[in-house]
Design a protein around this motif. Structure first.
Motif, short mmCIF file in Angstrom:
data_model
loop_
_atom_site.label_atom_id
_atom_site.label_comp_id
_atom_site.label_asym_id
_atom_site.label_seq_id
_atom_site.Cartn_x
_atom_site.Cartn_y
_atom_site.Cartn_z
N ARG A 147 3.50 1.37 -10.33
CA ARG A 147 2.54 1.56 -9.79
C ARG A 147 2.35 0.30 -10.38
O ARG A 147 1.42 -0.81 -9.38
CB ARG A 147 0.96 2.11 -10.43
CG ARG A 147 1.48 3.58 -9.95
CD ARG A 147 0.06 4.38 -10.60
NE ARG A 147 0.93 5.07 -11.57
CZ ARG A 147 1.46 6.32 -12.19
NH1 ARG A 147 2.12 6.87 -10.65
NH2 ARG A 147 1.66 6.24 -13.92
N ALA A 201 3.68 -2.52 -7.78
CA ALA A 201 3.02 -2.48 -6.29
C ALA A 201 1.38 -3.67 -6.37
O ALA A 201 1.50 -3.10 -5.30
CB ALA A 201 2.93 -1.17 -5.37
N LYS A 202 1.31 -2.86 -7.04
CA LYS A 202 -0.41 -3.50 -6.79
C LYS A 202 -0.49 -4.94 -6.97
O LYS A 202 -1.06 -5.93 -6.61
CB LYS A 202 -0.95 -2.83 -8.62
CG LYS A 202 -2.28 -4.35 -9.38
CD LYS A 202 -3.36 -3.33 -8.46
CE LYS A 202 -5.10 -3.80 -8.59
NZ LYS A 202 -5.32 -4.81 -8.09
N ALA A 228 4.49 5.14 -5.94
CA ALA A 228 4.30 5.26 -6.92
C ALA A 228 3.96 6.10 -8.04
O ALA A 228 3.21 7.27 -8.07
CB ALA A 228 3.31 4.02 -7.51
N GLU A 229 5.77 6.75 -9.20
CA GLU A 229 5.38 8.03 -10.17
C GLU A 229 5.64 7.48 -11.41
O GLU A 229 4.91 8.25 -12.23
CB GLU A 229 6.75 8.79 -9.37
CG GLU A 229 6.72 9.49 -8.04
CD GLU A 229 7.68 10.05 -7.89
OE1 GLU A 229 8.61 10.67 -8.89
OE2 GLU A 229 7.41 10.52 -6.44
N THR A 230 5.66 6.25 -11.74
CA THR A 230 5.53 5.63 -12.60
C THR A 230 4.63 4.81 -12.91
O THR A 230 4.59 4.16 -11.97
CB THR A 230 6.51 5.31 -13.29
OG1 THR A 230 7.28 3.73 -12.19
CG2 THR A 230 8.12 6.05 -13.52
N ASP A 231 4.24 4.03 -13.87
CA ASP A 231 3.20 3.22 -14.52
C ASP A 231 3.89 2.08 -14.10
O ASP A 231 3.02 0.74 -13.38
CB ASP A 231 3.06 3.16 -16.57
CG ASP A 231 2.27 4.10 -16.04
OD1 ASP A 231 1.59 4.87 -15.46
OD2 ASP A 231 1.68 4.37 -17.51
N LEU A 271 2.71 2.00 -3.24
CA LEU A 271 1.16 2.21 -4.54
C LEU A 271 1.00 3.61 -4.55
O LEU A 271 0.85 4.28 -4.82
CB LEU A 271 -0.08 1.87 -4.09
CG LEU A 271 -0.41 0.41 -4.81
CD1 LEU A 271 -1.79 -0.32 -4.24
CD2 LEU A 271 -0.40 0.44 -6.89
N GLN A 272 0.90 4.41 -2.54
CA GLN A 272 1.17 5.76 -2.68
C GLN A 272 2.53 6.24 -3.67
O GLN A 272 2.45 7.56 -3.54
CB GLN A 272 0.51 5.57 -1.04
CG GLN A 272 -0.75 5.50 -0.48
CD GLN A 272 -0.82 5.47 0.85
OE1 GLN A 272 -0.25 5.95 1.74
NE2 GLN A 272 -1.82 5.19 0.52
N GLU A 300 0.45 -1.28 0.51
CA GLU A 300 0.05 0.06 0.01
C GLU A 300 0.82 1.18 0.00
O GLU A 300 0.73 2.10 -0.45
CB GLU A 300 -0.72 0.04 1.29
CG GLU A 300 -2.00 -1.19 0.89
CD GLU A 300 -2.71 -1.38 2.04
OE1 GLU A 300 -2.39 -1.03 3.27
OE2 GLU A 300 -3.91 -1.79 2.08
#
Length: 140
Positions: free
Chosen positions: A115, A118-119, A109-112, A106-107, A103
């Motif tokens: 993200r 993290a997902k 994350a600055e790039t796809d 995820l918060q 989590e």
């Protein structure tokens, strides 16, 4: 004695399981599937979840996998898992720590790509918590 297929579970570290089984249920990315002797050949991607190994019509062993691939044919089911842990060895505090870290990632994350990673970590942690509570998360 019931007909069996050879089940093998391999992680990046080692061969974890190599034994006959009457049936193996696997958490496929498109839904759970059961591998039985004389199964049609197939290859499937896995989602985080539990592999159940059956003997005598009952679950003999349960193993959490974080994802990977499965190859099934008439005589064998081979799972190449990203990570695999017997459900009996999962710890609630480890799952909670993984979920918290995912989590936070995820918060932050600055790039796809960040993200997506993290997902994925979040999905694994949620599935691990579901395994601890006796269930499986729904397939996405």
């Amino acid at each position: 004695m019931a007909e069996t297929l050879q089940f093998e579970l391999v992680s990046p570290e080692k061969l974890l399981v190599s034994e006959p089984a009457e049936m193996v249920t696997v958490p496929g990315s498109e839904g759970d599937f059961g591998a039985l002797p004389r199964h049609s050949p197939m290859i499937a991607t896995l989602r985080p979840g539990i592999i159940d190994i059956y003997e005598g019509g009952n679950i003999r062993n349960r193993i959490f996998v974080a994802g990977g691939f499965a190859e099934v044919n008439e005589e064998r089911c081979t799972v190449l898992a990203e990570e695999a842990v017997p459900v009996s060895e999962l710890k609630a505090e480890d799952a909670a720590a993984r979920l918290k870290a995912a989590e936070e990632a995820l918060q932050a994350a600055e790039t796809d790509q960040a993200r997506a990673q993290a997902k994925r970590a979040h999905d694994v942690a949620v599935a691990m918590q579901a395994a601890l509570s006796g269930g499986q998360p729904a397939a996405h």
